[in-house]
Design an enzyme around this catalytic site. Structure first.
Site, mmCIF file in Angstrom:
data_model
loop_
_atom_site.group_PDB
_atom_site.id
_atom_site.type_symbol
_atom_site.label_atom_id
_atom_site.label_comp_id
_atom_site.label_asym_id
_atom_site.label_seq_id
_atom_site.Cartn_x
_atom_site.Cartn_y
_atom_site.Cartn_z
ATOM 1 N N LYS A 203 -4.324 -13.791 -30.914
ATOM 2 C CA LYS A 203 -4.017 -12.365 -30.859
ATOM 3 C C LYS A 203 -4.751 -11.683 -29.696
ATOM 4 C CE LYS A 203 -1.116 -12.416 -34.175
ATOM 5 N NZ LYS A 203 0.321 -12.192 -33.907
ATOM 6 N N SER B 141 -2.754 -7.984 -32.990
ATOM 7 C CA SER B 141 -3.491 -7.599 -34.191
ATOM 8 C C SER B 141 -4.846 -7.053 -33.797
ATOM 9 C CB SER B 141 -3.665 -8.806 -35.125
ATOM 10 O OG SER B 141 -4.538 -8.495 -36.190
ATOM 11 N N ASN C 143 7.458 -11.721 -32.998
ATOM 12 C CA ASN C 143 6.845 -11.423 -34.283
ATOM 13 C C ASN C 143 6.396 -12.669 -35.040
ATOM 14 O OD1 ASN C 143 6.154 -9.539 -36.376
ATOM 15 N ND2 ASN C 143 7.936 -10.252 -37.521
ATOM 16 N N TYR D 42 -6.479 -17.858 -35.104
ATOM 17 C CA TYR D 42 -5.639 -16.659 -35.156
ATOM 18 C C TYR D 42 -6.199 -15.571 -34.238
ATOM 19 C CZ TYR D 42 -2.970 -12.803 -37.205
ATOM 20 O OH TYR D 42 -2.141 -11.720 -37.395
ATOM 21 N N VAL E 159 9.921 -21.240 -32.314
ATOM 22 C CA VAL E 159 9.403 -20.555 -31.128
ATOM 23 C C VAL E 159 8.431 -21.421 -30.337
ATOM 24 C CG1 VAL E 159 9.712 -18.252 -32.110
ATOM 25 C CG2 VAL E 159 7.526 -19.446 -32.433
ATOM 26 N N ALA F 123 -8.122 -15.922 -31.630
ATOM 27 C CA ALA F 123 -7.960 -16.315 -30.229
ATOM 28 C C ALA F 123 -6.552 -16.022 -29.730
ATOM 29 C CB ALA F 123 -8.285 -17.799 -30.064
#
Length: 201
Positions: free
Chosen positions: A128, A111, A59, A124, A33, A126
């Protein structure tokens, strides 16, 4: 479409086999991705094989937990490339088709960490947080094309029944349904909110 809980650590082939055995239809596609050509090739492959694309669920996600002052550039860049740039590439590849066909559905997995922040998860958190903002922005861009876009906040809330889950979604949707496609929580593992969004949009 229905939610099927898969065995922990199941490979792509095993996941396809389990879904097929349960009466569903599935195929696996491997892509990166964080690589635009890989994403575009995957979307073209779906359209070439099936002739249509109904929805997109972003996802893919990784984390490289560490204190920010100890975080390496490669760890930071990998988290951003997978969690955030990957969402951009996938949306960018799918949106022109959704616009052409007159509608579509996108669910970006965010999240609660992006809103609250957790220690040792600067990268992580940052990504989300950024996904939530990106979702709100592109949902405004795409309203006129009848493309529904949500940010799904993964969070383990003490919810026991699907009815309670759907009531939560309805409540969130009432906050400001005319402003943007609202974000919502996924309180209960296995509840198929993707189906709910399509059926009740």
């Amino acid at each position: 479409m229905a939610t099927l809980p898969l065995a922990a650590g199941a490979s792509l082939a095993e996941a396809v086999e389990e879904i097929t055995a349960a009466g569903g239809r599935a195929e696996s596609v491997t892509l990166d991705v964080g690589d635009r050509p890989s994403v575009e090739a995957a979307v073209r492959g779906v359209l070439d094989t099936h002739g249509r694309l109904d929805g997109l669920v972003n996802n893919a996600g990784v984390t490289r937990d560490n204190l920010l002052l100890r975080m390496k550039d490669e760890d930071w860049n990998q988290v951003l490339a997978t969690n955030l740039t990957g969402v951009f590439y996938c949306c960018h590849a799918a949106l022109p088709y959704f616009k052409k066909r007159g509608g579509g559905y996108i669910i970006n997995i965010s999240s609660v960490v992006g809103e609250k922040g957790y220690p040792n998860q600067g990268g992580y958190t940052a990504t989300k947080h950024a996904i939530s903002g990106l979702t709100r922005s592109i949902s405004l861009d795409c309203r006129k094309y009848d493309i529904a876009i949500w940010a799904n906040y993964m969070m383990g809330l003490p919810t026991e029944t699907e009815a309670e889950v759907l009531q939560t979604v309805r409540m969130v949707k009432k906050i400001d349904p005319d402003y943007y496609s609202p974000s919502f929580f996924t309180p209960h593992p296995g509840t198929d909110l993707y189906d709910y969004c399509i059926e009740h949009d």
